[in-house]
Design a protein around this motif. Structure first.
Motif, PDB file in Angstrom:
ATOM      1  N   SER A  79      17.446  35.552  -3.697  1.00  0.00           N
ATOM      2  CA  SER A  79      16.203  35.439  -4.461  1.00  0.00           C
ATOM      3  C   SER A  79      15.026  35.311  -3.506  1.00  0.00           C
ATOM      4  O   SER A  79      15.006  34.423  -2.658  1.00  0.00           O
ATOM      5  CB  SER A  79      16.234  34.204  -5.368  1.00  0.00           C
ATOM      6  OG  SER A  79      17.234  34.309  -6.331  1.00  0.00           O
ATOM      7  N   LYS A  80      14.060  36.217  -3.668  1.00  0.00           N
ATOM      8  CA  LYS A  80      12.831  36.150  -2.876  1.00  0.00           C
ATOM      9  C   LYS A  80      11.809  35.363  -3.687  1.00  0.00           C
ATOM     10  O   LYS A  80      11.514  35.707  -4.832  1.00  0.00           O
ATOM     11  CB  LYS A  80      12.296  37.551  -2.592  1.00  0.00           C
ATOM     12  CG  LYS A  80      11.007  37.571  -1.805  1.00  0.00           C
ATOM     13  CD  LYS A  80      10.547  39.003  -1.563  1.00  0.00           C
ATOM     14  CE  LYS A  80       9.265  39.044  -0.761  1.00  0.00           C
ATOM     15  NZ  LYS A  80       8.829  40.429  -0.545  1.00  0.00           N
ATOM     16  N   ILE A  81      11.282  34.304  -3.081  1.00  0.00           N
ATOM     17  CA  ILE A  81      10.318  33.447  -3.750  1.00  0.00           C
ATOM     18  C   ILE A  81       9.025  33.482  -2.955  1.00  0.00           C
ATOM     19  O   ILE A  81       9.030  33.255  -1.744  1.00  0.00           O
ATOM     20  CB  ILE A  81      10.845  32.006  -3.858  1.00  0.00           C
ATOM     21  CG1 ILE A  81      12.121  32.022  -4.701  1.00  0.00           C
ATOM     22  CG2 ILE A  81       9.807  31.077  -4.444  1.00  0.00           C
ATOM     23  CD1 ILE A  81      12.997  30.851  -4.509  1.00  0.00           C
ATOM     24  N   TYR A  99      13.543  32.764   1.075  1.00  0.00           N
ATOM     25  CA  TYR A  99      14.706  33.324   0.390  1.00  0.00           C
ATOM     26  C   TYR A  99      15.716  32.238   0.084  1.00  0.00           C
ATOM     27  O   TYR A  99      16.008  31.392   0.925  1.00  0.00           O
ATOM     28  CB  TYR A  99      15.353  34.410   1.259  1.00  0.00           C
ATOM     29  CG  TYR A  99      14.417  35.563   1.515  1.00  0.00           C
ATOM     30  CD1 TYR A  99      14.325  36.610   0.614  1.00  0.00           C
ATOM     31  CD2 TYR A  99      13.603  35.580   2.639  1.00  0.00           C
ATOM     32  CE1 TYR A  99      13.456  37.665   0.830  1.00  0.00           C
ATOM     33  CE2 TYR A  99      12.723  36.628   2.868  1.00  0.00           C
ATOM     34  CZ  TYR A  99      12.658  37.662   1.957  1.00  0.00           C
ATOM     35  OH  TYR A  99      11.779  38.692   2.172  1.00  0.00           O
ATOM     36  N   PHE A 100      16.248  32.268  -1.144  1.00  0.00           N
ATOM     37  CA  PHE A 100      17.319  31.376  -1.567  1.00  0.00           C
ATOM     38  C   PHE A 100      18.562  32.219  -1.776  1.00  0.00           C
ATOM     39  O   PHE A 100      18.474  33.374  -2.198  1.00  0.00           O
ATOM     40  CB  PHE A 100      16.993  30.710  -2.914  1.00  0.00           C
ATOM     41  CG  PHE A 100      15.995  29.585  -2.858  1.00  0.00           C
ATOM     42  CD1 PHE A 100      15.330  29.239  -1.695  1.00  0.00           C
ATOM     43  CD2 PHE A 100      15.715  28.860  -4.004  1.00  0.00           C
ATOM     44  CE1 PHE A 100      14.414  28.210  -1.666  1.00  0.00           C
ATOM     45  CE2 PHE A 100      14.798  27.826  -3.995  1.00  0.00           C
ATOM     46  CZ  PHE A 100      14.150  27.491  -2.822  1.00  0.00           C
ATOM     47  N   ASP A 112      17.496  32.805 -13.746  1.00  0.00           N
ATOM     48  CA  ASP A 112      17.466  31.497 -14.415  1.00  0.00           C
ATOM     49  C   ASP A 112      17.847  30.378 -13.453  1.00  0.00           C
ATOM     50  O   ASP A 112      17.227  29.314 -13.456  1.00  0.00           O
ATOM     51  CB  ASP A 112      18.417  31.491 -15.618  1.00  0.00           C
ATOM     52  CG  ASP A 112      17.964  32.447 -16.725  1.00  0.00           C
ATOM     53  OD1 ASP A 112      16.775  32.840 -16.734  1.00  0.00           O
ATOM     54  OD2 ASP A 112      18.815  32.811 -17.570  1.00  0.00           O
ATOM     55  N   ASN A 113      18.856  30.603 -12.604  1.00  0.00           N
ATOM     56  CA  ASN A 113      19.276  29.594 -11.630  1.00  0.00           C
ATOM     57  C   ASN A 113      18.207  29.362 -10.572  1.00  0.00           C
ATOM     58  O   ASN A 113      18.017  28.241 -10.107  1.00  0.00           O
ATOM     59  CB  ASN A 113      20.602  29.989 -10.986  1.00  0.00           C
ATOM     60  CG  ASN A 113      21.771  29.886 -11.958  1.00  0.00           C
ATOM     61  OD1 ASN A 113      21.645  29.332 -13.041  1.00  0.00           O
ATOM     62  ND2 ASN A 113      22.902  30.437 -11.572  1.00  0.00           N
ATOM     63  N   THR A 114      17.502  30.429 -10.185  1.00  0.00           N
ATOM     64  CA  THR A 114      16.406  30.285  -9.222  1.00  0.00           C
ATOM     65  C   THR A 114      15.286  29.453  -9.823  1.00  0.00           C
ATOM     66  O   THR A 114      14.743  28.550  -9.168  1.00  0.00           O
ATOM     67  CB  THR A 114      15.880  31.666  -8.774  1.00  0.00           C
ATOM     68  OG1 THR A 114      16.959  32.412  -8.210  1.00  0.00           O
ATOM     69  CG2 THR A 114      14.770  31.527  -7.747  1.00  0.00           C
ATOM     70  N   TYR A 125       4.333  29.662  -7.784  1.00  0.00           N
ATOM     71  CA  TYR A 125       5.242  30.591  -7.107  1.00  0.00           C
ATOM     72  C   TYR A 125       5.556  31.753  -8.041  1.00  0.00           C
ATOM     73  O   TYR A 125       5.381  31.648  -9.258  1.00  0.00           O
ATOM     74  CB  TYR A 125       6.535  29.889  -6.670  1.00  0.00           C
ATOM     75  CG  TYR A 125       7.411  29.452  -7.813  1.00  0.00           C
ATOM     76  CD1 TYR A 125       8.406  30.297  -8.319  1.00  0.00           C
ATOM     77  CD2 TYR A 125       7.253  28.209  -8.415  1.00  0.00           C
ATOM     78  CE1 TYR A 125       9.199  29.910  -9.382  1.00  0.00           C
ATOM     79  CE2 TYR A 125       8.043  27.811  -9.470  1.00  0.00           C
ATOM     80  CZ  TYR A 125       9.009  28.660  -9.952  1.00  0.00           C
ATOM     81  OH  TYR A 125       9.801  28.285 -11.006  1.00  0.00           O
ATOM     82  N   THR A 126       6.021  32.827  -7.457  1.00  0.00           N
ATOM     83  CA  THR A 126       6.541  33.961  -8.218  1.00  0.00           C
ATOM     84  C   THR A 126       7.908  34.313  -7.633  1.00  0.00           C
ATOM     85  O   THR A 126       8.216  33.952  -6.497  1.00  0.00           O
ATOM     86  CB  THR A 126       5.624  35.197  -8.152  1.00  0.00           C
ATOM     87  OG1 THR A 126       5.487  35.605  -6.794  1.00  0.00           O
ATOM     88  CG2 THR A 126       4.247  34.904  -8.740  1.00  0.00           C
ATOM     89  N   ILE A 127       8.685  35.047  -8.420  1.00  0.00           N
ATOM     90  CA  ILE A 127       9.984  35.528  -7.961  1.00  0.00           C
ATOM     91  C   ILE A 127       9.922  37.055  -8.019  1.00  0.00           C
ATOM     92  O   ILE A 127      10.259  37.648  -9.040  1.00  0.00           O
ATOM     93  CB  ILE A 127      11.133  34.972  -8.829  1.00  0.00           C
ATOM     94  CG1 ILE A 127      11.081  33.441  -8.842  1.00  0.00           C
ATOM     95  CG2 ILE A 127      12.482  35.466  -8.324  1.00  0.00           C
ATOM     96  CD1 ILE A 127      12.017  32.792  -9.846  1.00  0.00           C
ATOM     97  N   PRO A 128       9.459  37.694  -6.932  1.00  0.00           N
ATOM     98  CA  PRO A 128       9.274  39.140  -6.961  1.00  0.00           C
ATOM     99  C   PRO A 128      10.556  39.960  -6.851  1.00  0.00           C
ATOM    100  O   PRO A 128      10.556  41.135  -7.219  1.00  0.00           O
ATOM    101  CB  PRO A 128       8.356  39.414  -5.774  1.00  0.00           C
ATOM    102  CG  PRO A 128       8.563  38.265  -4.861  1.00  0.00           C
ATOM    103  CD  PRO A 128       8.944  37.097  -5.711  1.00  0.00           C
ATOM    104  N   ALA A 129      11.655  39.365  -6.361  1.00  0.00           N
ATOM    105  CA  ALA A 129      12.875  40.162  -6.200  1.00  0.00           C
ATOM    106  C   ALA A 129      14.120  39.289  -6.218  1.00  0.00           C
ATOM    107  O   ALA A 129      14.130  38.184  -5.672  1.00  0.00           O
ATOM    108  CB  ALA A 129      12.833  40.931  -4.893  1.00  0.00           C
TER     109      ALA A 129
END
Length: 184
Positions: A79-81, A99-100, A112-114, A125-129
């Motif tokens: 996950s890219k944050i 990254y997570f 959802d987990n991110t 924050y955003t989650i672009p990818a």
């Protein structure tokens, strides 16, 4: 977990579902303080899983800020944050990416987990990818302290849990069709 994670690629002979053997290279993630320790630990971990000969083909520092195992999940997702910050001097918005590695069964669940791991974050924050990671398994570091034993056991229990298989429910209800109604 604040750690240095190393991605280690391991090459070995693997038996597939049909019984054929083929040589495969798979990436694993290991928590270590140096490349030397990462190599030593991946050898130790792989000896427990692989009975045949194997070779470590590559070790590199992974760019994961955090690793999050979740119950009943069988794959790892990257996950890219993007953390958003306002720079008062320039008057511009600035993004910092991190990254997570999140365990989930599909991309939606990974999202959802991110979001769940980011709960309580004060900033925007955003989650672009989010993409599926090729990582096969994750091995956190354990120093042997009693305090860390509980954390390690919890981490391993979460990552080892398997998704529940929901059996399809058979529908035994009967409906009378119009033809049957007119006949009776």
């Amino acid at each position: 977990m604040s750690a240095i994670w190393y991605e280690c690629k391991v090459k070995y002979r693997k038996t597939d579902e049909t019984g054929n053997q083929k040589v495969t290279t798979e990436p694993y993630l290991i928590d270590a303080i140096s490349f030397t320790e990462a190599e030593s630990r991946i050898n130790e971990e792989m000896n427990a899983y692989i009975s045949e000969e194997f070779k470590i083909t590559n070790i590199k520092v992974a760019n994961y800020a955090e690793i999050h195992p979740f119950e009943n999940a069988d794959r790892w997702f990257k996950s890219k944050i993007s953390l958003l910050a306002y720079d008062e001097e320039s008057g511009k918005e600035r993004k910092t990416n991190m990254y997570f590695l999140v365990q989930a069964n599909d991309v939606k669940e990974a999202y959802d987990n991110t979001v769940a791991t980011m709960k309580g974050t004060m900033g925007d924050y955003t989650i672009p990818a989010i993409s599926e990671s090729p990582i096969i398994d994750v091995f956190p570091y354990f120093s042997g302290d009693e305090d860390e034993l509980e954390q390690l056991e919890k981490f391993n229990a979460l990552k080892a849990s398997k998704p529940e298989v929901v059996a399809e429910i058979e529908d035994h209800m009967e409906f009378v069709t119009e033809e049957e109604e007119t006949v009776s």
